[in-house]
Scaffold this motif. Structure first.
Motif, PDB file in Angstrom:
ATOM      1  N   ARG A  20      40.117  32.268  47.410  1.00 47.26           N
ATOM      2  CA  ARG A  20      39.501  33.425  46.782  1.00 47.26           C
ATOM      3  C   ARG A  20      38.706  33.057  45.544  1.00 47.26           C
ATOM      4  O   ARG A  20      38.922  32.024  44.931  1.00 47.26           O
ATOM      5  N   ARG A  21      37.805  33.965  45.193  1.00 48.07           N
ATOM      6  CA  ARG A  21      36.975  33.770  44.009  1.00 48.07           C
ATOM      7  C   ARG A  21      37.726  34.220  42.758  1.00 48.07           C
ATOM      8  O   ARG A  21      38.450  35.197  42.765  1.00 48.07           O
ATOM      9  N   LEU A  22      37.508  33.488  41.672  1.00 46.23           N
ATOM     10  CA  LEU A  22      38.144  33.800  40.396  1.00 46.23           C
ATOM     11  C   LEU A  22      37.089  33.871  39.306  1.00 46.23           C
ATOM     12  O   LEU A  22      36.079  33.166  39.348  1.00 46.23           O
ATOM     13  N   ARG A  23      37.349  34.736  38.336  1.00 44.28           N
ATOM     14  CA  ARG A  23      36.452  34.834  37.186  1.00 44.28           C
ATOM     15  C   ARG A  23      36.960  33.909  36.070  1.00 44.28           C
ATOM     16  O   ARG A  23      38.134  33.532  36.060  1.00 44.28           O
ATOM     17  N   PRO A  24      36.105  33.568  35.120  1.00 43.52           N
ATOM     18  CA  PRO A  24      36.576  32.763  33.985  1.00 43.52           C
ATOM     19  C   PRO A  24      37.780  33.383  33.294  1.00 43.52           C
ATOM     20  O   PRO A  24      38.700  32.674  32.887  1.00 43.52           O
ATOM     21  N   VAL A  25      37.791  34.731  33.187  1.00 43.40           N
ATOM     22  CA  VAL A  25      38.899  35.384  32.503  1.00 43.40           C
ATOM     23  C   VAL A  25      40.208  35.204  33.261  1.00 43.40           C
ATOM     24  O   VAL A  25      41.291  35.190  32.660  1.00 43.40           O
TER      25      VAL A  25
END
Length: 241
Positions: A9-14
């Motif tokens: 899955r994709r993750l954000r920097p946060v």
């Protein structure tokens, strides 16, 4: 943007930042430094991370306690550059340094144990006070060696105001004996000087027992941290394929 089946899955920097109590800027800085692999970007230029990036961050943070920031960074950069041998070499260097530190600790502990009062010492009159010649003979070194130790700060004899001769009091004799033991162990003057300064600051040998125990505990913790970092790195290398 489609998900990569290998990275998930994709993750954000946060998402990476919150998991480790970091700022999002720190995560971006780690990527720019090569600690994380390069991230994909959305059409609007936003970074997109994956579980593999999160794992890389965990590896770096696991390497930090055992190797320090500079070496941990260099290890991750080598991994992401495809230079696994370079990463292994950096890890080996850290283990060599740890082994050297352990040997130094053993040498210091052994030298301090040998600083018990010498048999036959007359404690009644100016305990330990002596001149350079007799002290050199007692230690089995040359007077020139004691003068070299003085220049390096290992001993600090006072000068007799009438003759100008060096006078070594009990503390100077103790420092000279410690220097002799460490020199016999092959330790250079520049490494001995700060150790002797610790003895002076502590006011003698006995108060250093706690310091040695703390030193030993820190080396043990570093060794354990290296093991933990190696396990995380091994799993990361397997995940990268």
């Amino acid at each position: 943007m489609p998900e990569n089946p290998q990275t998930g899955r994709r993750l954000r920097p946060v998402d990476l930042a919150r998991a480790h109590g970091l700022s999002t800027q720190a995560v971006r800085n780690y990527e720019e430094a090569g600690i994380l692999p390069p991230a994909d970007r959305t059409a609007h230029g936003y970074r997109v991370y994956t579980p593999l990036h999160a794992q890389a961050l965990r590896v770096f943070l696991a390497l930090l306690p055992g190797h320090g920031h500079a070496t941990a960074t260099a290890i991750m950069r080598a991994v992401h550059a495809g230079d696994a041998d370079g990463a292994y070499g950096l890890i080996d260097d850290s283990h060599v340094q740890l082994l050297d530190d352990r040997r130094t600790l053993r040498a210091v502990a052994g030298a301090l144990r040998e600083l018990a009062p010498e048999p036959g010492a007359d404690a009644a009159a100016s305990p330990g006070a002596t001149f350079i010649g007799p002290l050199a003979r007692r230690l089995g070194v040359r007077p020139a060696t004691l003068r070299a130790w003085e220049r390096a700060g290992l001993v600090r004899p006072r000068r007799d105001p009438a003759t100008g001769y060096r006078v070594f009091d009990a503390a100077d004799v103790r420092d000279a004996r410690l220097a002799r033991q460490l020199r016999r162990g092959g330790h250079p003057l520049e490494r001995i000087a700060p150790l002797i300064e610790q003895v002076r600051t502590a006011g003698g040998v006995a108060p250093l027992e706690a310091t040695l125990a703390d030193w030993r505990a820190r080396l043990t913790a570093r060794g354990r941290a290296m093991l933990a970092g190696a396990a995380e790195l091994s799993a990361y290398l397997d995940a990268r394929g």
